[in-house]
Design a protein around this motif. Structure first.
Motif, short mmCIF file in Angstrom:
data_model
loop_
_atom_site.label_atom_id
_atom_site.label_comp_id
_atom_site.label_asym_id
_atom_site.label_seq_id
_atom_site.Cartn_x
_atom_site.Cartn_y
_atom_site.Cartn_z
N ALA A 299 5.39 15.22 19.51
CA ALA A 299 5.72 14.04 20.32
C ALA A 299 6.57 13.05 19.52
O ALA A 299 7.52 12.46 20.05
N ILE A 300 6.23 12.87 18.26
CA ILE A 300 7.04 11.99 17.40
C ILE A 300 8.43 12.59 17.19
O ILE A 300 9.45 11.88 17.23
N ALA A 301 8.46 13.93 16.99
CA ALA A 301 9.75 14.60 16.79
C ALA A 301 10.62 14.51 18.04
O ALA A 301 11.86 14.47 17.93
N ALA A 302 10.02 14.47 19.22
CA ALA A 302 10.79 14.36 20.45
C ALA A 302 11.55 13.04 20.50
O ALA A 302 12.70 12.97 20.98
N LEU A 303 10.91 11.97 20.02
CA LEU A 303 11.60 10.68 19.98
C LEU A 303 12.82 10.73 19.08
O LEU A 303 13.86 10.13 19.37
N ASP A 304 12.70 11.48 17.97
CA ASP A 304 13.84 11.61 17.06
C ASP A 304 14.90 12.55 17.61
O ASP A 304 16.11 12.28 17.50
N TYR A 305 14.46 13.66 18.24
CA TYR A 305 15.43 14.65 18.71
C TYR A 305 16.29 14.09 19.83
O TYR A 305 17.49 14.40 19.91
N ARG B 201 16.43 17.11 10.60
CA ARG B 201 17.07 18.32 11.09
C ARG B 201 16.12 19.22 11.86
O ARG B 201 16.53 19.93 12.77
N ALA B 202 14.84 19.21 11.49
CA ALA B 202 13.89 20.13 12.10
C ALA B 202 13.19 19.56 13.33
O ALA B 202 12.29 20.21 13.88
N SER B 203 13.59 18.37 13.79
CA SER B 203 12.86 17.76 14.90
C SER B 203 12.94 18.60 16.17
O SER B 203 11.95 18.74 16.90
N GLY B 204 14.09 19.20 16.45
CA GLY B 204 14.23 20.04 17.64
C GLY B 204 13.33 21.26 17.58
O GLY B 204 12.71 21.65 18.58
N GLN C 253 19.62 23.79 24.90
CA GLN C 253 20.24 22.98 23.85
C GLN C 253 20.18 23.63 22.46
O GLN C 253 20.70 23.06 21.51
N LYS C 254 19.55 24.82 22.37
CA LYS C 254 19.41 25.54 21.09
C LYS C 254 18.85 24.61 20.01
O LYS C 254 19.44 24.40 18.95
N SER C 255 17.65 24.10 20.33
CA SER C 255 17.06 23.08 19.47
C SER C 255 16.66 23.61 18.10
O SER C 255 16.42 22.83 17.18
#
Length: 483
Positions: free
Chosen positions: A126-132, A139-142, A193-195
Motif C-alpha cells: 500500500a505504501i509502495a502504491a503511493l510511490d508508484y 525502483r521496486a515500488s511497482g 504498465q509492466k510494473s
C-alpha cells in the motif's frame, strides 16, 4: 557566458510527469505548471517567473501548455489501489493471527504466521502504491504492488473455493467477494504498465513469488488435511468394582467403583460429554427347555427390546438404574498421556432382586487440533425444565435433563471465515440420555435438523466416543462383604 538554459523541462512520460533539471541536475518532477513553479521557487526562482521565456527555460517535447496528466484518474487509481491493499492487509491479519498465536499444531501456527506476514507485505505494498503512482522514487515500488495484488488474488480465490463447499452466508463474504474482482482489476493495470520493470532481476522476483505461493499451498494442505488425519486417537477407559462391605446400621452393602480414563493417543482432546451408569439386572431363570434362539425370541417379544443379548437359562431380563453421574466435566481437556481416575461408592440393598450389577462408562470427545470450544460458555448447563431457558421443554413431554451448548471454532481460521458459526451441544440425564452433536442449527427437542450436516461436522472436528463396561454378580459382591 554559456548559452545553455538554466532550467530544462523534459518531455512528459506515460503518466504525464515532466522531469525538471537545473544545470544538468534533476531537482524534481512536475504534474502541472503550479508544481513546476513550486520546484523553481525552492531553488531561488521568482514566483512570477515567465515560463515561456526561452532564456530561462528550455521545453522539450512540448511547451508550457503541454501537461497531459489526468489528475483525477491517477488519484482515483491510487486511492482504489491503496484502499484495496490496506483492507486486504487487515483481513489477512484477522485470518492469520488466531492461528499464529493459538493454534495447537506447528503446521497450523506456520500457516497463521504466513498470513500475518502476507498482511505485512500488503501494508508495504500500500505504501509502495503511493510511490508508484506518485514520484516513483523507489525502483521496486511497482514490483511490490504487483506482489501485493497477486497475494490478494491468491487469498481471495482460496477463500471463495472454500466458501463454495458450503455456500453459507458470513459477514466476511462482504470482504473477500468484492476483493476478488478488485485484485483482477489491479493485476490488469499493473501488467499493462509492466510494473516489474523497475527491479534489477525480474526473473528472480517471479521465482520468489512462485516459491512463496507453493510453500503456502503445501503448508495449508499439510495443516488442513494430512496432519489432522495422521495423528492417531486412542483412549483407555476402565471401570472396575471393588470389594464390597456391609453397613451394619442399615440393610445395605456399599460397593466401591473405580473409573479410569487416559489419553493414550497423539492429540489432546476436549471431553464434550460423559456419563457412568450402574444398573442391576433381574431375570427369570429356566432350565433350557428351549434352544437359545427361541429363548431369545421370547425374551424380546415379552420385553419389546431390540438388543443382541441372549442366554439359554435366562429369560425376561429387566434392568434398573442404581446410580448415574458425571465422570469428567464437559468442556475440560485431556492432554496426551494425561489420565483421570474417579472413585465412587454406591449402595445395594442386601435383599436386592438382582443377579448381576453392571457399569457403563461413556465419553464423547473432540480433537483439539481440529477446533476450539468456548469453554466458559459451554460449561454452564441449561435446565430443560426452566421456562426461562432457551432450551426449555415441558418435563411431561421431554423429561428432565441438562443441556450444554457453546460455540466451536475450527483451528484453521480459513474455515471459520467462510462458514457460519458452529455449536457443540451435549445433553445429559441421569436415566442415561447421552447426546453429543456439532452443527450450525440450534438444538431443539423435536429432532428437526440437517443430520447429514451434523455427521459431517462431527467428522470435521474429529468428534468420536469411547466406552468401557464391567459386570459382576451380586452373589460375589455379597460374599466379599460377608453377607
Amino acid at each position: 557566458m554559456s548559452i545553455r538554459p538554466w532550467v530544462i523541462v523534459e518531455p512528459p512520460d506515460g503518466r504525464g510527469l515532466r522531469r525538471v533539471t537545473i544545470e544538468g541536475e534533476t531537482v524534481g518532477s512536475a504534474w502541472s505548471p503550479a508544481e513546476l513553479r513550486r520546484i523553481l521557487g525552492r531553488h531561488g526562482y521568482p514566483e512570477d517567473m515567465d515560463l515561456d521565456d526561452p532564456a530561462s527555460i528550455c521545453w522539450r517535447g512540448g511547451d508550457s501548455r503541454t501537461w497531459p496528466d489526468r489528475a483525477w484518474r491517477r488519484r482515483s487509481i491510487t486511492a482504489l489501489m491503496t484502499a484495496g491493499l490496506l483492507m486486504s492487509m487487515v483481513f489477512n491479519a484477522v485470518i492469520g493471527w488466531p492461528d499464529a498465536s493459538g493454534a495447537l499444531t506447528f503446521a497450523q501456527r506456520i500457516t497463521g504466521v504466513l498470513f500475518v506476514l502476507s498482511g505485512v507485505v500488503l501494508g508495504v505494498s500500500a505504501i509502495a502504491a503511493l510511490d508508484y503512482w506518485g514520484r516513483r522514487q523507489f525502483r521496486a515500488s511497482g514490483a511490490i504492488v504487483l506482489l501485493g495484488a497477486t497475494i490478494v488474488l491468491a487469498t481471495d480465490a482460496l477463500l471463495l473455493l472454500l466458501w463454495f463447499e458450503e455456500r453459507e452466508y458470513t459477514r466476511y463474504l462482504l470482504v473477500f467477494l468484492p476483493a476478488l474482482p478488485w485484485s483482477i482489476w489491479a493485476l490488469c493495470i499493473l501488467v499493462r504498465q509492466k510494473s516489474w520493470k523497475g527491479i534489477p532481476r525480474p526473473k528472480r522476483f517471479a521465482v520468489g513469488v512462485v516459491a512463496t505461493a507453493l510453500l503456502t499451498a503445501v503448508s495449508l494442505a499439510y495443516s488442513t488435511m494430512y496432519q489432522p488425519a495422521a495423528a492417531p486417537m486412542h483412549f483407555t477407559l476402565k471401570a472396575e468394582f471393588g470389594k464390597a462391605w456391609e453397613d451394619r446400621n442399615v440393610a445395605f452393602v456399599h460397593v466401591p467403583l473405580t473409573l479410569h480414563m487416559k489419553n493414550t493417543g497423539g492429540i489432546p482432546v476436549y471431553v464434550i460429554n460423559d456419563i457412568y451408569t450402574v444398573r442391576g439386572r433381574g431375570a427369570a431363570y429356566s432350565y433350557g427347555e428351549e434352544d437359545l434362539t427361541t429363548e431369545w425370541r421370547n425374551s424380546v417379544r415379552k420385553r419389546g427390546a431390540r438388543d443382541g443379548e441372549a442366554e439359554l437359562y435366562v429369560d425376561q431380563l429387566t434392568y434398573t438404574t442404581i446410580s448415574s453421574g458425571r465422570f469428567y466435566d464437559s468442556g475440560n481437556s485431556l492432554d496426551v498421556g494425561q489420565e483421570y481416575v474417579m472413585k465412587r461408592v454406591f449402595q445395594l440393598p442386601k435383599g436386592a432382586r438382582y443377579d448381576t450389577v453392571s457399569v457403563a462408562l461413556q465419553i464423547s470427545y473432540m480433537r483439539k487440533d481440529r477446533g476450539r470450544i468456548d469453554v466458559d460458555e459451554f460449561r454452564s448447563p441449561h435446565l430443560s425444565w426452566n421456562e426461562r431457558e432457551r432450551q426449555h421443554c415441558p418435563p411431561a413431554v421431554c423429561g428432565e435433563f441438562l443441556v450444554y451448548r457453546g460455540k466451536v471454532r475450527h483451528n484453521n481460521n480459513l474455515i471459520n471465515v467462510t462458514r457460519k458459526p458452529r455449536y457443540v451441544t451435549a445433553v445429559w440425564a441421569p436415566e442415561g440420555r447421552f447426546i453429543s452433536s456439532i452443527s450450525s442449527f440450534p438444538f431443539n427437542f423435536a429432532g428437526v435438523g440437517d443430520y447429514r450436516e451434523e455427521r459431517r461436522e462431527m467428522e470435521r472436528y474429529g468428534a468420536a466416543g469411547a466406552r468401557a463396561d464391567a459386570e459382576i454378580s451380586v452373589a460375589e459382591l455379597l460374599r466379599s462383604a460377608g453377607v
